[in-house]
Design a protein around this motif. Sequence first.
Motif, PDB file in Angstrom:
ATOM      1  N   GLU A 126       0.684  -1.070   0.116  1.00  0.00           N
ATOM      2  CA  GLU A 126       0.079  -0.009   0.164  1.00  0.00           C
ATOM      3  C   GLU A 126       0.953   1.267   0.079  1.00  0.00           C
ATOM      4  O   GLU A 126       1.940   1.334   0.674  1.00  0.00           O
ATOM      5  N   ALA A 128       0.893   5.073   0.943  1.00  0.00           N
ATOM      6  CA  ALA A 128       0.016   5.741   1.869  1.00  0.00           C
ATOM      7  C   ALA A 128       0.399   7.312   1.701  1.00  0.00           C
ATOM      8  O   ALA A 128       1.631   7.965   2.308  1.00  0.00           O
ATOM      9  N   LEU A 132      -2.011   6.844   5.999  1.00  0.00           N
ATOM     10  CA  LEU A 132      -0.785   5.966   6.733  1.00  0.00           C
ATOM     11  C   LEU A 132      -1.286   5.307   7.981  1.00  0.00           C
ATOM     12  O   LEU A 132      -1.051   4.045   8.084  1.00  0.00           O
ATOM     13  N   ASP A 135      -3.320   2.398   6.734  1.00  0.00           N
ATOM     14  CA  ASP A 135      -2.391   1.553   6.230  1.00  0.00           C
ATOM     15  C   ASP A 135      -1.840   0.610   7.336  1.00  0.00           C
ATOM     16  O   ASP A 135      -1.797  -0.773   7.256  1.00  0.00           O
ATOM     17  N   ARG A 140      -3.885  -3.634   7.992  1.00  0.00           N
ATOM     18  CA  ARG A 140      -2.903  -4.767   8.359  1.00  0.00           C
ATOM     19  C   ARG A 140      -3.699  -5.985   9.120  1.00  0.00           C
ATOM     20  O   ARG A 140      -3.135  -6.959   8.660  1.00  0.00           O
ATOM     21  N   TYR A 151       3.666  -7.773   4.018  1.00  0.00           N
ATOM     22  CA  TYR A 151       3.001  -6.649   3.934  1.00  0.00           C
ATOM     23  C   TYR A 151       3.908  -5.299   3.891  1.00  0.00           C
ATOM     24  O   TYR A 151       4.429  -5.140   4.987  1.00  0.00           O
ATOM     25  N   VAL A 153       4.200  -1.294   3.624  1.00  0.00           N
ATOM     26  CA  VAL A 153       3.571   0.115   3.800  1.00  0.00           C
ATOM     27  C   VAL A 153       4.551   1.115   3.186  1.00  0.00           C
ATOM     28  O   VAL A 153       5.686   1.595   4.043  1.00  0.00           O
ATOM     29  N   ASP A 155       5.504   4.995   3.012  1.00  0.00           N
ATOM     30  CA  ASP A 155       4.998   6.182   3.233  1.00  0.00           C
ATOM     31  C   ASP A 155       5.598   7.270   2.191  1.00  0.00           C
ATOM     32  O   ASP A 155       6.721   7.568   2.100  1.00  0.00           O
TER      33      ASP A 155
END
Length: 212
Positions: A126, A128, A132, A135, A140, A151, A153, A155
Motif C-alpha cells: 500500500e 500511503a 498512513l 494502512d 494490516r 505486507y 507500507v 510512506d
Amino acid sequence: MIITEQNIGTDNWVKVSWEEFLALANEPKYEKAKFYYYQGYMRVEMSPVGPRHGRRNSIIPYVVAYFAAIRNIVFVEFSNTSFRKAGLDEFQPDVAFYIGSDLKIPDDSDSPVDLNQYDPPTLVVEIAASSLSEDLGRKRLLYERANVREYWVVDAIDLKVIAFGMGEGRSGEIKESQVLPGLSIAIVEEAVQRSREGDNGEILRWLIQTFS
C-alpha cells in the motif's frame, strides 16, 4: 443506516452488511474507487491519486521484478486488483504479488479474485499518501486475516518503508523480506527515496548494480 453518497465519504470505515457492500461495489460510477471490507465495515477510497502516490507506486514493481529475476524467483504481479472472500473480506491493494511456485494464481477475469478458489497474494503493498494510520492499522489486520504472508507500507511523504511479516493471524515488523530472501527493506526504502529526484533509468541502473 441507508447507504448514500453523503455518508459513504472518503477514507472512512462505515458499518454495512456484506449485501450492501456488494451493491455499492458493483455500481458502475464507483468502478475507479478502491473498496475494502473487514469485520462488517466498508472503506471506499475515491480520492484522486496525485504524482506523489503514483511515483512511489511505480518504483516498487521495479524492485521486486529485478530482484526476483536475478534470483530466479517465480512471481506474478497484480496492480489495483480486488481480492474477495465472499461474505467476509475484500481488499484492493495498490500492488500485489504471488511469489513462488505451486500457488493457485488467478486466471484472467474482470471479476474480483475469489479467495475461496485461489490463494491470497504472497506480498501486498500500500502506498500511503494520506492514509498512513489506516494502512498500518485496520488494513494490516485485514491482510493478517487474509493469510497474506508479507505486507509493505510505503510512506509517500517521508519516503519510508515499513514491512511486516505475517503468519498465524499476527504480524511483526521485519528488516529483510521473508518472501524474497536476501532483499533488505532498506534497499526498497532507498529506491523509493531515489524516486524523489532520479529518473526511472537512473533507478533501474542502480537496482541492477545493487542486485548483481
